[in-house]
Design a protein around this motif. Structure first.
Motif, PDB file in Angstrom:
ATOM      1  N   MET A 171      -3.747   3.350   5.456  1.00 53.95           N
ATOM      2  CA  MET A 171      -4.975   4.144   5.474  1.00 53.95           C
ATOM      3  C   MET A 171      -4.667   5.638   5.339  1.00 53.95           C
ATOM      4  SD  MET A 171      -7.590   2.131   5.645  1.00 53.95           S
ATOM      5  CE  MET A 171      -6.723   0.911   4.647  1.00 53.95           C
ATOM      6  N   ASN A 172      -3.668   6.100   6.064  1.00 53.00           N
ATOM      7  CA  ASN A 172      -3.313   7.523   5.984  1.00 53.00           C
ATOM      8  C   ASN A 172      -2.790   7.900   4.597  1.00 53.00           C
ATOM      9  OD1 ASN A 172      -4.031   8.216   8.613  1.00 53.00           O
ATOM     10  ND2 ASN A 172      -2.089   7.490   9.441  1.00 53.00           N
ATOM     11  N   PHE A 173      -2.071   6.960   3.977  1.00 51.08           N
ATOM     12  CA  PHE A 173      -1.592   7.199   2.609  1.00 51.08           C
ATOM     13  C   PHE A 173      -2.772   7.315   1.642  1.00 51.08           C
ATOM     14  CE2 PHE A 173      -0.459   5.140  -1.493  1.00 51.08           C
ATOM     15  CZ  PHE A 173       0.358   6.137  -1.991  1.00 51.08           C
ATOM     16  N   PHE A 174      -3.744   6.445   1.793  1.00 51.25           N
ATOM     17  CA  PHE A 174      -4.934   6.514   0.931  1.00 51.25           C
ATOM     18  C   PHE A 174      -5.651   7.848   1.106  1.00 51.25           C
ATOM     19  CE2 PHE A 174      -5.533   1.609   0.797  1.00 51.25           C
ATOM     20  CZ  PHE A 174      -4.552   1.540  -0.184  1.00 51.25           C
ATOM     21  N   LYS A 175      -5.748   8.303   2.368  1.00 50.98           N
ATOM     22  CA  LYS A 175      -6.427   9.587   2.626  1.00 50.98           C
ATOM     23  C   LYS A 175      -5.694  10.734   1.941  1.00 50.98           C
ATOM     24  CE  LYS A 175      -8.298   8.376   7.181  1.00 50.98           C
ATOM     25  NZ  LYS A 175      -8.163   8.624   8.646  1.00 50.98           N
ATOM     26  N   LYS A 176      -4.358  10.755   2.078  1.00 52.56           N
ATOM     27  CA  LYS A 176      -3.583  11.863   1.507  1.00 52.56           C
ATOM     28  C   LYS A 176      -3.658  11.905  -0.014  1.00 52.56           C
ATOM     29  CE  LYS A 176      -0.112  12.975   4.960  1.00 52.56           C
ATOM     30  NZ  LYS A 176       1.306  13.306   5.161  1.00 52.56           N
ATOM     31  N   THR A 177      -3.773  10.748  -0.603  1.00 49.54           N
ATOM     32  CA  THR A 177      -3.796  10.685  -2.068  1.00 49.54           C
ATOM     33  C   THR A 177      -5.213  10.559  -2.614  1.00 49.54           C
ATOM     34  OG1 THR A 177      -3.337   8.297  -1.887  1.00 49.54           O
ATOM     35  CG2 THR A 177      -1.464   9.752  -2.285  1.00 49.54           C
ATOM     36  N   ASN A 178      -6.199  10.812  -1.726  1.00 53.23           N
ATOM     37  CA  ASN A 178      -7.615  10.800  -2.135  1.00 53.23           C
ATOM     38  C   ASN A 178      -8.037   9.487  -2.790  1.00 53.23           C
ATOM     39  OD1 ASN A 178      -8.066  13.511  -1.278  1.00 53.23           O
ATOM     40  ND2 ASN A 178      -7.018  14.219  -3.136  1.00 53.23           N
ATOM     41  N   GLN A 179      -7.535   8.404  -2.246  1.00 53.41           N
ATOM     42  CA  GLN A 179      -7.936   7.095  -2.743  1.00 53.41           C
ATOM     43  C   GLN A 179      -8.987   6.495  -1.813  1.00 53.41           C
ATOM     44  OE1 GLN A 179      -4.775   4.417  -4.275  1.00 53.41           O
ATOM     45  NE2 GLN A 179      -3.331   5.917  -3.483  1.00 53.41           N
ATOM     46  N   PRO A 180      -9.883   5.673  -2.329  1.00 60.60           N
ATOM     47  CA  PRO A 180     -10.884   5.025  -1.453  1.00 60.60           C
ATOM     48  C   PRO A 180     -10.197   4.122  -0.421  1.00 60.60           C
ATOM     49  CG  PRO A 180     -10.895   4.066  -3.664  1.00 60.60           C
ATOM     50  CD  PRO A 180     -10.031   5.278  -3.740  1.00 60.60           C
ATOM     51  N   LEU A 181     -10.713   4.154   0.806  1.00 59.49           N
ATOM     52  CA  LEU A 181     -10.090   3.350   1.866  1.00 59.49           C
ATOM     53  C   LEU A 181     -10.354   1.860   1.676  1.00 59.49           C
ATOM     54  CD1 LEU A 181     -10.832   5.570   5.004  1.00 59.49           C
ATOM     55  CD2 LEU A 181      -8.863   5.605   3.474  1.00 59.49           C
ATOM     56  N   MET A 182     -11.512   1.552   1.141  1.00 57.72           N
ATOM     57  CA  MET A 182     -11.847   0.140   0.908  1.00 57.72           C
ATOM     58  C   MET A 182     -11.675  -0.172  -0.572  1.00 57.72           C
ATOM     59  SD  MET A 182     -12.380  -0.920   3.884  1.00 57.72           S
ATOM     60  CE  MET A 182     -13.041  -2.542   3.573  1.00 57.72           C
ATOM     61  N   GLN A 183     -10.542  -0.740  -0.913  1.00 57.54           N
ATOM     62  CA  GLN A 183     -10.268  -1.068  -2.298  1.00 57.54           C
ATOM     63  C   GLN A 183     -10.447  -2.571  -2.517  1.00 57.54           C
ATOM     64  OE1 GLN A 183      -6.829   0.809  -3.980  1.00 57.54           O
ATOM     65  NE2 GLN A 183      -6.855   2.480  -2.518  1.00 57.54           N
ATOM     66  N   GLU A 184     -10.820  -2.907  -3.720  1.00 55.36           N
ATOM     67  CA  GLU A 184     -11.180  -4.297  -4.021  1.00 55.36           C
ATOM     68  C   GLU A 184     -10.055  -5.262  -3.665  1.00 55.36           C
ATOM     69  OE1 GLU A 184     -12.613  -6.916  -7.889  1.00 55.36           O
ATOM     70  OE2 GLU A 184     -12.727  -4.721  -7.953  1.00 55.36           O
ATOM     71  N   TRP A 185      -8.822  -4.897  -4.043  1.00 58.05           N
ATOM     72  CA  TRP A 185      -7.699  -5.796  -3.779  1.00 58.05           C
ATOM     73  C   TRP A 185      -7.436  -5.931  -2.278  1.00 58.05           C
ATOM     74  CZ3 TRP A 185      -3.405  -4.454  -1.007  1.00 58.05           C
ATOM     75  CH2 TRP A 185      -3.185  -3.085  -0.792  1.00 58.05           C
ATOM     76  N   LEU A 186      -7.709  -4.830  -1.549  1.00 55.16           N
ATOM     77  CA  LEU A 186      -7.464  -4.835  -0.111  1.00 55.16           C
ATOM     78  C   LEU A 186      -8.490  -5.710   0.609  1.00 55.16           C
ATOM     79  CD1 LEU A 186      -5.730  -3.695   2.145  1.00 55.16           C
ATOM     80  CD2 LEU A 186      -7.242  -1.710   2.237  1.00 55.16           C
ATOM     81  N   VAL A 187      -9.740  -5.640   0.160  1.00 52.37           N
ATOM     82  CA  VAL A 187     -10.789  -6.483   0.743  1.00 52.37           C
ATOM     83  C   VAL A 187     -10.462  -7.956   0.520  1.00 52.37           C
ATOM     84  CG1 VAL A 187     -13.213  -7.125   0.573  1.00 52.37           C
ATOM     85  CG2 VAL A 187     -12.550  -4.696   0.469  1.00 52.37           C
ATOM     86  N   GLU A 188     -10.036  -8.286  -0.695  1.00 53.93           N
ATOM     87  CA  GLU A 188      -9.679  -9.682  -1.007  1.00 53.93           C
ATOM     88  C   GLU A 188      -8.481 -10.135  -0.181  1.00 53.93           C
ATOM     89  OE1 GLU A 188     -11.419 -11.635  -2.810  1.00 53.93           O
ATOM     90  OE2 GLU A 188     -10.034 -13.345  -2.645  1.00 53.93           O
ATOM     91  N   PHE A 189      -7.516  -9.222  -0.022  1.00 58.89           N
ATOM     92  CA  PHE A 189      -6.335  -9.527   0.794  1.00 58.89           C
ATOM     93  C   PHE A 189      -6.735  -9.825   2.238  1.00 58.89           C
ATOM     94  CE2 PHE A 189      -2.973  -7.941   3.651  1.00 58.89           C
ATOM     95  CZ  PHE A 189      -1.904  -8.723   3.238  1.00 58.89           C
ATOM     96  N   GLY A 190      -7.659  -9.000   2.776  1.00 58.24           N
ATOM     97  CA  GLY A 190      -8.108  -9.196   4.144  1.00 58.24           C
ATOM     98  C   GLY A 190      -8.833 -10.518   4.323  1.00 58.24           C
ATOM     99  N   LYS A 191      -9.679 -10.861   3.362  1.00 59.46           N
ATOM    100  CA  LYS A 191     -10.426 -12.127   3.447  1.00 59.46           C
ATOM    101  C   LYS A 191      -9.480 -13.326   3.490  1.00 59.46           C
ATOM    102  CE  LYS A 191     -14.624 -10.651   0.994  1.00 59.46           C
ATOM    103  NZ  LYS A 191     -15.382 -10.808  -0.284  1.00 59.46           N
TER     104      LYS A 191
END
Length: 238
Positions: A171-191
């Protein structure tokens, strides 16, 4: 495979004559192009030593310009402007300005390490590419790469807690690189993970994300570790 080197000869220094006579001898044809002299004054004698202090650049002085690195380079096969041998050559001459001209492509090294495996002098060209990229970041010539942001995020987690929480680092990496915290691949991974993960384990992961656990008796150890790493960096780079 032929290596098409970039040239240090600027087009404006090439003089071509349709017909050329030198000392009464007609040299028109093969000898009708001349190069005006170039005097190098903008070099840095210490630049090679500077790059040697970066991780990966220690052996740059061993290069004998055989070209094996460029011939085996994965990126060179895609883009002939990506040329490890050329940049090592410039590093050894201290021609920083010439290297900076290629700042937008040096970072494209994919770390396949084919150059390092084939190098007969253990120069480790892949390491030199990384050293040059980090030098440009430190000089403010280029913005920090995503890998540098990830390194910083990783170490910050270590300094503060003495351990790594994967979700927190991500999450902190996404913030530093201005990437969305909820990414499609991440949501699928979590499910998919939730289908097989025990409930107790999921609850523990959730709690760890909210209240980061620390290594037992971490105390001032993180500050001591941080000071030591900073001390080593200053010793290496001044």
């Amino acid at each position: 495979m032929a290596i098409h080197e970039k040239s240090l000869i600027e087009p404006e220094r090439l003089l071509s004559e349709e017909k050329l006579v030198v000392d009464g001898v007609d040299v028109s044809g093969s000898w009708n192009t001349m190069i005006t002299p170039r005097y190098l004054r903008d070099y840095d004698d210490d630049f090679e030593e500077v790059i040697q202090k970066y991780g990966g650049g220690e052996n740059v002085h061993r290069c004998w310009q055989c070209g094996s690195c460029t011939n085996s380079c994965t990126m060179y096969a895609q883009n002939v402007q990506f040329n490890p041998r050329y940049w090592i050559y410039l590093t050894r001459l201290g021609l920083k300005d010439e290297i900076v001209k290629d700042k937008d492509i040096i970072w494209q090294c994919v770390s396949c390490n084919r150059c390092t495996n084939i190098c007969p002098k253990d120069v480790r060209p892949e390491g030199v590419m990384k050293a040059l990229a980090h030098w440009m970041e430190d000089q403010g010539i280029t913005e920090k790469t995503p890998s540098s942001h990830f390194d910083e995020t990783f170490w910050e987690e270590i300094y503060h807690t003495g351990r790594i929480e994967d979700a927190s680092v991500m999450m902190n990496f996404f913030k530093k690189t201005n990437q969305p915290l909820m990414q499609e691949w991440l949501v699928e991974f979590g499910k998919r993970m939730m289908k097989y993960l025990p409930v107790a384990q999921m609850m523990k992961m959730g709690l760890n994300f909210v209240a980061k656990p620390k290594t037992k008796s971490w105390g001032r150890t993180g500050e001591v570790l941080k000071a030591y790493v900073q001390e080593q960096k200053e010793a290496a780079h001044g």
